[in-house]
Design a protein around this motif. Structure first.
Motif, mmCIF file in Angstrom:
data_model
loop_
_atom_site.group_PDB
_atom_site.id
_atom_site.type_symbol
_atom_site.label_atom_id
_atom_site.label_comp_id
_atom_site.label_asym_id
_atom_site.label_seq_id
_atom_site.Cartn_x
_atom_site.Cartn_y
_atom_site.Cartn_z
ATOM 1 N N VAL A 52 5.423 3.201 7.281
ATOM 2 C CA VAL A 52 5.352 0.986 7.195
ATOM 3 C C VAL A 52 3.503 1.275 6.734
ATOM 4 N N TYR A 53 2.526 1.208 7.229
ATOM 5 C CA TYR A 53 0.965 0.227 6.685
ATOM 6 C C TYR A 53 2.021 0.596 5.141
ATOM 7 N N GLU A 54 2.032 1.994 4.734
ATOM 8 C CA GLU A 54 2.224 1.822 2.787
ATOM 9 C C GLU A 54 2.928 1.402 2.411
ATOM 10 N N VAL A 55 3.892 0.965 2.970
ATOM 11 C CA VAL A 55 5.264 -0.458 2.638
ATOM 12 C C VAL A 55 3.984 -1.851 1.821
ATOM 13 N N LEU A 56 3.320 -2.000 3.891
ATOM 14 C CA LEU A 56 2.890 -3.837 3.532
ATOM 15 C C LEU A 56 1.444 -3.803 2.730
ATOM 16 N N LEU A 57 0.725 -2.133 3.234
ATOM 17 C CA LEU A 57 -0.839 -2.068 2.139
ATOM 18 C C LEU A 57 -0.526 -2.445 0.535
ATOM 19 N N ALA A 58 1.164 -1.812 0.186
ATOM 20 C CA ALA A 58 1.053 -1.914 -0.993
ATOM 21 C C ALA A 58 1.009 -3.671 -1.505
ATOM 22 N N HIS A 59 2.189 -3.978 -0.932
ATOM 23 C CA HIS A 59 2.553 -4.790 -1.078
ATOM 24 C C HIS A 59 1.667 -6.172 -0.903
ATOM 25 N N ASN A 60 0.728 -6.229 0.325
ATOM 26 C CA ASN A 60 -0.816 -6.952 0.000
ATOM 27 C C ASN A 60 -1.027 -6.694 -1.473
ATOM 28 N N LEU A 61 -1.633 -5.175 -1.699
ATOM 29 C CA LEU A 61 -2.209 -5.142 -3.111
ATOM 30 C C LEU A 61 -1.645 -5.966 -4.604
ATOM 31 N N LYS A 62 -0.340 -6.140 -4.560
ATOM 32 C CA LYS A 62 0.571 -6.516 -5.706
ATOM 33 C C LYS A 62 0.568 -8.012 -5.141
ATOM 34 N N PHE A 63 0.541 -8.338 -4.226
ATOM 35 C CA PHE A 63 0.387 -9.733 -4.502
ATOM 36 C C PHE A 63 -1.668 -10.120 -4.521
ATOM 37 N N GLU A 64 -2.397 -9.276 -4.277
ATOM 38 C CA GLU A 64 -3.764 -9.599 -5.148
ATOM 39 C C GLU A 64 -4.307 -9.050 -6.631
ATOM 40 N N ARG A 110 3.021 4.121 -5.331
ATOM 41 C CA ARG A 110 2.921 4.862 -4.601
ATOM 42 C C ARG A 110 3.925 6.098 -4.370
ATOM 43 N N GLN A 111 3.821 6.908 -3.843
ATOM 44 C CA GLN A 111 4.055 8.232 -3.693
ATOM 45 C C GLN A 111 3.677 9.319 -4.918
ATOM 46 N N VAL A 112 2.433 9.077 -5.458
ATOM 47 C CA VAL A 112 2.802 9.020 -6.913
ATOM 48 C C VAL A 112 2.086 11.125 -7.112
ATOM 49 N N PRO A 113 3.122 11.627 -7.867
ATOM 50 C CA PRO A 113 3.566 13.815 -8.184
ATOM 51 C C PRO A 113 1.832 13.596 -8.813
ATOM 52 N N ILE A 114 1.220 14.741 -8.110
ATOM 53 C CA ILE A 114 -0.351 15.469 -8.449
ATOM 54 C C ILE A 114 0.108 16.540 -8.257
ATOM 55 N N PRO A 115 0.610 16.867 -10.074
ATOM 56 C CA PRO A 115 0.880 17.754 -10.141
ATOM 57 C C PRO A 115 -0.823 19.013 -10.256
ATOM 58 N N ARG A 132 -7.666 3.780 -11.096
ATOM 59 C CA ARG A 132 -9.133 3.863 -10.656
ATOM 60 C C ARG A 132 -8.839 4.481 -9.430
ATOM 61 N N VAL A 133 -8.484 3.851 -8.219
ATOM 62 C CA VAL A 133 -8.973 4.131 -7.121
ATOM 63 C C VAL A 133 -7.485 5.002 -6.255
ATOM 64 N N LEU A 134 -7.549 5.762 -5.036
ATOM 65 C CA LEU A 134 -6.931 7.052 -4.940
ATOM 66 C C LEU A 134 -7.018 6.109 -3.337
ATOM 67 N N LEU A 135 -5.692 5.863 -2.847
ATOM 68 C CA LEU A 135 -5.786 5.671 -1.041
ATOM 69 C C LEU A 135 -4.813 7.049 -0.793
ATOM 70 N N GLU A 136 -5.482 7.593 1.040
ATOM 71 C CA GLU A 136 -4.742 8.592 1.221
ATOM 72 C C GLU A 136 -4.306 7.261 3.220
#
Length: 126
Positions: free
Chosen positions: A32-44, A50-55, A76-80
């Motif tokens: 839930v936080y992931e979806v909402l934070l992604a939305h806010n960051l896109k708005f900025e 989201r959910q980027v594979p790291i091989p 450039r910035v990774l969020l967990e």
């Protein structure tokens, strides 16, 4: 915001996380936080994945079944993101591992389960 520095992006991320936490509070599921934070960051005006594979590379072979970064901003910035009572050293190690595997320098461990968001933010550099 494509030319923004890691620190400029980081400030927007922290401000967005704090505002989101103030608005909806702790205790929801991480996604839930992931979806909402992604939305806010896109708005900025930031580019958000989201959910980027790291091989994982092992023995000269690339395996895509490795890890997934919750959010990568402007490449450039990774969020967990977490939603737990408190984070542990293993959560910080997880972010540092992701940074090493992606060659991204700056990461944030954001724990939306903290009573105050400022206590749930850990900035990590590789």
């Amino acid at each position: 915001m494509s030319g923004a520095t890691e620190n400029e992006i980081g400030k927007i991320i922290v401000d967005s996380a704090v505002n989101l936490h103030k608005e909806i509070g702790p205790g929801l599921l991480e996604n839930v936080y992931e979806v909402l934070l992604a939305h806010n960051l896109k708005f900025e005006g930031l580019r958000v994945k989201r959910q980027v594979p790291i091989p994982i590379k092992y023995d000269g072979v690339k395996f895509d079944e490795g890890y997934r970064a919750d959010i990568i901003v402007n490449d450039r910035v990774l969020l967990e993101l977490k939603s737990v009572e408190s984070t542990s050293r293993v959560h910080k190690k997880q972010v540092l591992t992701y940074l090493g595997l992606t060659n991204i320098k700056l990461g944030f461990l954001l724990n939306f389960g903290a009573s105050l968001m400022k206590d749930g933010i850990t900035r990590l550099i590789k």
